[in-house]
Scaffold this active site. Structure first.
Site, PDB file in Angstrom:
ATOM      1  N   GLY B 306       0.793  -1.232   0.000  1.00 50.24           N
ATOM      2  CA  GLY B 306       0.000   0.000   0.000  1.00 50.24           C
ATOM      3  C   GLY B 306       0.818   1.270   0.000  1.00 50.24           C
ATOM      4  O   GLY B 306       0.281   2.349   0.235  1.00 50.24           O
ATOM      5  N   TYR B 513       5.027 -22.046  10.944  1.00 53.00           N
ATOM      6  CA  TYR B 513       4.109 -21.165  11.659  1.00 53.00           C
ATOM      7  C   TYR B 513       4.277 -21.381  13.157  1.00 53.00           C
ATOM      8  O   TYR B 513       4.304 -22.528  13.605  1.00 53.00           O
ATOM      9  CB  TYR B 513       2.692 -21.604  11.293  1.00 53.00           C
ATOM     10  CG  TYR B 513       1.813 -20.485  10.852  1.00 53.00           C
ATOM     11  CD1 TYR B 513       1.688 -20.194   9.504  1.00 53.00           C
ATOM     12  CD2 TYR B 513       1.079 -19.743  11.768  1.00 53.00           C
ATOM     13  CE1 TYR B 513       0.859 -19.170   9.077  1.00 53.00           C
ATOM     14  CE2 TYR B 513       0.252 -18.713  11.344  1.00 53.00           C
ATOM     15  CZ  TYR B 513       0.144 -18.439  10.001  1.00 53.00           C
ATOM     16  OH  TYR B 513      -0.668 -17.427   9.575  1.00 53.00           O
TER      17      TYR B 513
END
Lengths: 678, 609
Positions: B306, B513
């Protein structure tokens, strides 16, 4: 109470001999350093080495063809068989039982810091552990396994020298209790590639923990030795490479009231080579030892050091992380960090070495000799002196094991254990016993390291050296304050700036002898300065100037360091006077120093301390002289050849003489001198 | 300049091919979704008296069936206590509006809102930090204006206008960022405008011959898949956040999906992407499958988080829906064996659509989430356990479980299964049935809700991930766990959980993870700070152990401190050059990727201009 801190600390110790259990049948379900998915068999480690990428890449590189490769692989397997440790619980039990009996025979008390064992137990199961014990005696070898076995801790794999391996039977026996063997050869690339990989597997794959002696060998002088970092860097490498999160390093202090090898060490230091270890010799030696009393021994696991905490901010493990570990090496910065760490470990060990009564008696006797007043040293005087020394060591922070509620008894007990060195004569006065070294003359055919000292010299040197061995363990506490005092003696209103320069210079000279690690120098200076101020040994005149006070501790410090100082002075002078023009090997120096000094001392020259005959001290002198640019060293036909830098050497000799002129000591241990032979 | 904003090559789309997609998530997000945590408002763990439930009927563990095992497990691990439920604030910071911008937007008849609640719920992502701050109402600065563009051209207009008026823009998709990337910068003085792409979610066209589809970037995962499913197709990108995250967001963070073994990660799926920047529209005008055409600027858009522009339209690969979808599971005697097996499977490149390996802790955690279905199921379970431990000699406190997902036609799946179970057998992997596999995947979606349950009860938990070469996979797991344990110990944290799983496998390594949670001491004034300290230590250890800064969560703000060492200082300069070229006024001022020291000083830069 003068010894309160020591006393408090010693309360954690308990005599193991009081609570022995039958080691042959006791259950053994030990706590292990690091819990992995499953226990690993010792044999697996060897196969992992052979399968490792690192070793196979190396094999590819050095092999000419397939056949050659296969042959080299077989060779590697043989080497691994020679190295690899094993684990046979029955052997551990049997050997444990024997050692247990031996301990009870030899020692009055085997004191173990049980609190330190609890502390160790609390960290078990989380990470690999490296035990780094001090090394003063072969007994250390057995002791760690013995303690671990008794207290239900996994017995670590123990690095041992090849001299053990070659003892028929015993080597294999030790192997089965977890010893792995290391050759003392250098430059054999093939061997070291295998050994290094084996160490890697011990750390990253095995769960036993590992033990080795960071000093590399038994310290014959009973002082700390300059640490060896080779094995340590192999063991720590997986941490730097990001293969493991942490290693806990446990410096371990093992102190003896009397070392089994005391007399052997004395002879070795004088250059009489020790007999090669043979199993027969070993048992014979054991038999000889059994009838004697070796007093107390102390065993203490120091506070475990987390490598991650210790090095955390100083090392960037990320830089190794993006490539495979096996293609990388440690860089110089990291090797320096490892050396720092090694010295830190040595100091931690030293802090927990227990000082016994006899260490103080030896110091005091020396002091009285140097001040030429041994006649006044009665038991009562000795008692008063010990009280003074106790106060001093308490402030220094040493752990001193003396029952100060009954000093006289303590003194007598200590004197009895060491009755081969000092004796009580007449009106309770104390004197050094001259040796009768006739028997050793039969050692014909043995290769001498130095000069063949005559019986008269040996008779004097042996007791003086024996005594010195009991002064030496205290040098960890005394050497730095002594260097300060040494710099200041005979001077008034000394600039702190000058003092620091002098201290740094003396540190450089005694760097190896007294293990004064340069990278700790600044911090050491600050600490020692503060300590001496606190003890009122020095006093500040103004912000920039200090002077020595009239503290009684000054003589303690000066007499403690003077044997070393005198040895350095003698060796340096002899080199300067005799070797200015030629190249020489260390052996030539050994011979020259020993023969010249023998001649002088037997002539009645009491300005020479007999400890100057010590080959180990001469060796460290040579190292230091190279270090400060007074000698050059080059290798010729794999032998070090030295030559003198005349200018530097000349100024050093002048300097040392200058320092020496401030000392008013004599080194007159014996009145009667036989000079007939000279 | 304006030329660049026109789509480079003018196209006139046949408007009838455009398909509107009815999104599951309404424009007023808070009507369906939680404002203070993860996911659907109606789906959450809750505790009544001493029983623990999961509400709502969206997930198999829901329907308010009691979860006694989970309660016991939580009790054992953390010793629960109850905190108050957070309350939605009623007052919000006044919006700072740029008059010209605001008025022009109104003139354009663009959808907008200055409503406090609308602004409040879009000021954050889903990091622990965000959620904690939103619950405690700690955000000083929230967006000032929310805009809902309807198409690419709307976005072009907004970006142009923002650039002209120096208004800051935040692209907002599903709001599921876990890197702090869309968290409202708290020291921004300009007007902050959120571009919510949720109304830009159409399927613009579909090409079944080439199996490509063109979507608008605001479409959320489940809408996209549902739309394609109607056509017998799938894109196959299934990140754990698929219910809420958007196509544009996936591109901006470089997302990864569970089934990447069959369908690839987002960078493999995307063919073309249109990004509106302050300087114009960046787009590669090639639809061919592969090109050699200099550096690939798609790669600049992927992972731009972004900061360079806003993605509007994306052409992606789609695949026919598989005929068969089948779950499976394996039990290994320990995690190490499991990793070796996964490594072998990856070596032979025969991975099923998904293969994951849980460590023992996570296995127990997963087991506890089973509902109490009465005596019978328990009996079966205990029988299985008996077989495993007593007959096969597996230690229940050491076993490790892999879950498998096969996709393809029947024969293909059968062949795959056979091969996998054959390989597994060599690593002592036992088949453990379909149900266990399926439950494992359900856990994936539910696990995100657990953090909210924890927060209600004084437990902080979060996950983080990495990727690592195979040879360092096991040691990394062990090291990171040891690191966290040691850091907890140093802080006197008694109740904590660390577990890990391998979730993706590649030729050269795997994705790992970690889940970490702890119960904070009532004396601790800053539990999130404490958590972050520990996670930072863990990330340091990950990097030291050969792992990466992130596999798919991205850098954002919380991992910026490791960006430079990951891409080299020149890499950072290169990114900054791109930023300066595309956005010299820092309109897309989220300040991701760079640390504060490395940030470009736009103020001095612009004052010189």
């Amino acid at each position: 109470m003068a010894t309160s801190n020591s006393k408090k600390y010693l309360e954690n110790y308990h005599n193991y001999l009081d609570k022995r259990v039958t080691l042959f049948t006791k259950p053994f379900d030990p706590l292990i350093p690091i819990k992995r998915n499953r226990r690993v068999l010792p044999e697996e480690l060897k196969f992992r080495v052979l399968k490792s990428q690192h070793f196979n890449n190396y094999l590819d590189k050095i092999s000419d063809n397939k056949n050659d490769r296969q042959q080299k692989e077989t060779e590697a397997m043989q080497i691994l068989t020679e190295i690899g440790f094993d684990r046979k619980i029955l052997v551990i039990r049997s050997l444990g039982t024997v050692i247990d009996k031996l301990m009870a025979q030899l020692y009055k008390n085997v004191f173990i810091n049980e609190q330190s064992i609890e502390r160790l137990k609390a960290i078990m199961g989380r990470q690999q552990i490296i035990y780094l014990p001090s090394h003063r005696s072969y007994v250390d070898f057995m002791l760690m396994s013995y303690v671990c076995f008794s207290y239900n801790l996994e017995i670590p794999a123990i690095a041992a020298g090849m001299d053990f391996h070659s003892m028929f039977g015993l080597g294999e026996l030790l192997r089965k209790t977890g010893a792995f063997f290391m050759r003392r050869t250098f430059g054999d690339e093939f061997y070291w590639n295998i050994f290094k990989e084996y160490m890697h597997e011990i750390i990253t794959y095995n769960d036993f923990g590992v033990e080795f002696f960071i000093e590399g060998t038994r310290s014959r002088t009973c002082k700390a030795l300059w640490p060896k970092t080779g094995l340590l860097s192999m063991a720590l490498e997986p941490f730097f490479m990001g293969e493991i999160y942490d290693i806990k390093v446990v410096p371990t202090s093992i102190s003896y009231e009397k070392v089994l090898e005391e007399q052997l060490f004395v002879y070795e230091l004088l250059g009489i080579p020790k007999p090669k270890e043979s199993t027969k010799g070993f048992f014979k030696a054991v038999k000889n030892l059994i009838d004697k009393n070796y007093g107390n021994m102390y065993f203490d696991f120091c506070e475990p050091i987390s490598l991650n905490d210790f090095l955390g901010n100083k090392v960037d493990r990320f830089r190794h992380a993006s490539e495979p570990a096996h293609i990388q090496k440690l860089n110089n910065d990291e090797l320096v960090l490892i050396t720092d760490f090694a010295h830190h470990v040595i100091r931690e060990q030293q802090k927990k070495i227990v000082i016994s009564t006899y260490n103080l008696i030896a110091l005091i006797y020396n002091q009285y000799v140097f001040l030429n007043s041994t006649e006044s040293l009665t038991i009562n005087v000795l008692q008063n002196e010990i009280e003074l020394y106790l106060k001093f060591f308490e402030v220094l922070g040493a752990i001193v094991a003396i029952d100060d509620t009954n000093l006289i008894k303590s003194i007598h007990e200590a004197m009895q254990i060491h009755d081969n060195i000092l004796e009580i004569v007449g009106e309770k006065s104390i004197r050094l016993k001259k040796a009768n070294t006739l028997a050793t003359r039969q050692n014909n055919g043995l290769k001498l390291k130095g000069h063949w000292l005559c019986k008269e010299m040996m008779d004097i040197a042996v007791p003086v050296f024996s005594l010195q061995l009991y002064c030496n363990p205290t040098m960890f506490w005394l050497s730095q304050p002594a260097i300060f005092v040494f710099s200041l003696i005979g001077r008034q209103n000394v600039k702190i700036e000058w003092l620091k320069k002098s201290v740094m210079h003396l540190r450089n000279i005694f760097i190896y002898e007294l293990v004064l690690y340069p990278r700790f120098a600044d911090e050491d200076f600050e600490k020692t300065y503060a300590l001496l101020e606190k003890l009122q040994i020095i006093c500040k005149i103004d912000d920039e100037t200090v002077s020595l006070t009239h503290s009684p501790y000054i003589n303690i410090l000066l007499s403690a360091i003077s044997p070393f100082f005198n040895s350095y002075l003698q060796t340096t002078q002899i080199i300067f006077n005799n070797f200015k023009e030629k190249k020489f090997a260390s052996k030539e120096i050994f011979i020259a120093v020993q023969s010249i000094l023998e001649h002088e001392m037997l002539k009645g020259n009491f300005s020479i301390h007999p400890y100057a005959l010590c080959l180990e001290t001469i060796t460290t002198t040579l190292l230091s002289l190279c270090n400060i640019g007074c000698l050059f060293k080059e290798k010729q036909d794999s032998v070090n050849q030295y030559s003198v830098h005349a200018e530097n050497m000349s100024s050093l000799v002048d300097e040392l003489k200058q320092y020496n002129s401030n000392l008013t000591f004599v080194y007159k241990y014996f009145n009667t001198l036989i000079s007939s032979k000279i | 300049m304006s030329k660049n904003f026109d789509t480079n090559i003018a196209k006139t789309l046949d408007q009838t091919t455009i398909r509107n997609v009815e999104s599951v998530v309404p424009k007023k997000r808070q009507e369906l979704l939680k404002w203070y945590g993860w996911g659907y408002e109606d789906s959450k763990f809750h505790i009544d008296d001493y029983s623990l439930f999961f509400s709502g009927s969206r997930y198999p563990i829901g329907n308010d069936v009691e979860l006694p095992n989970f309660r016991d497990w939580m009790g054992q691990k953390f010793e629960l206590s109850v905190l108050e439920k957070p309350k939605l604030p009623t007052t919000f910071p006044e919006p700072i509006l740029n008059e010209t911008f605001y008025n022009t937007i109104k003139d354009m008849k663009m959808d907008y809102s200055v409503d406090g609640e609308d602004r409040f719920i879009r000021c954050h992502g889903q990091t622990l930090h965000d959620i904690y701050n939103i619950r405690a109402n700690k955000f000083k600065r929230i967006p000032d204006l929310i805009l809902w563009p309807k198409c690419h051209d709307d976005v072009v207009k907004i970006v142009k206008l923002a650039d002209e008026n120096n208004v800051m823009l935040i692209p907002f998709g599903g709001g599921t960022s876990v890197s702090g990337s869309i968290t409202c910068p708290q020291d921004e003085e300009r007007s902050i405008v959120v571009i919510d792409t949720s109304q830009m979610n159409r399927l613009l066209w579909l090409d079944k011959e080439n199996l490509v589809a063109c979507f608008e970037s605001g479409i959320i995962g489940q809408d996209l898949e549902r739309t394609l499913k109607d056509e017998g197709l799938t894109m196959g990108h299934e990140p754990d956040s698929i219910e809420f995250s958007t196509l544009g967001g996936w591109i901006a963070t470089r997302a990864s999906g569970m089934k990447k073994n069959v369908y690839g990660n987002i960078e493999d799926i995307v063919i073309r992407v249109k990004m509106v920047t302050c300087k114009g529209v960046l787009e590669r005008n090639i639809s061919a499958p592969r090109v050699s055409c200099g550096p690939d600027f798609n790669q600049l858009i992927l992972g731009s988080e972004g900061t360079l522009g806003i993605v509007t339209e994306v052409i992606v690969k789609v695949r026919p829906l598989p005929a068969v979808k089948k779950y499976g599971s394996l039990v290994f005697p320990n995690f190490e064996m499991g990793v070796s097996c996964l490594r072998e499977i990856a070596k032979r490149r025969c991975q099923p659509a998904s293969i994951r390996l849980m460590d023992n802790e996570q296995f127990h955690f997963g087991q506890s989430l089973k509902a109490d279905n009465g005596l019978f199921s328990k009996f079966i379970d205990s029988l299985k356990m008996f077989l495993l431990s007593k007959v096969k000699g597996y230690d229940l406190m050491k076993i490790s479980v892999a879950t498998l997902l096969f996709e393809g036609d029947k024969e293909e799946v059968e062949k795959q299964e056979k091969l996998i179970y054959e390989i597994a057998d060599r690593y002592s992997g036992l088949k453990a049935g379909e149900t266990n596999g399926q439950k494992g995947y359900v856990l994936t979606y539910v696990i995100a809700y657990i953090r909210d349950l924890g927060l209600n009860h004084g437990i902080i938990s979060e996950s983080f991930e990495t990727s690592v070469p195979w040879d360092k996979c096991l040691s990394l797991c062990i090291n990171v766990k040891a690191c966290i344990e040691s850091e907890c110990k140093k802080r006197g944290i008694i109740y904590y959980l660390v577990c890990y799983r391998v979730t993706q496998t590649y030729d050269a390594g795997a994705c790992v993870y970690f889940y970490f949670g702890f119960r904070w001491d009532s004396d601790c004034s800053d539990p999130v700070g404490q958590y972050e300290e520990i996670e930072n230590k863990a990330r340091d250890e990950i990097l030291a152990s050969g792992g990466s800064i992130s596999h798919h969560h991205g850098i954002g703000k919380i991992r910026a401190k490791w960006y430079k060492q990951s891409v080299s200082p020149i890499g950072v300069n290169l990114y900054k050059s791109a930023k300066l070229e595309l956005d010299p006024k820092n309109i897309f001022g989220l300040n991701n990727l760079l640390t504060e020291e490395d940030q470009i000083n736009f103020e001095t830069l612009n004052s010189k201009l």
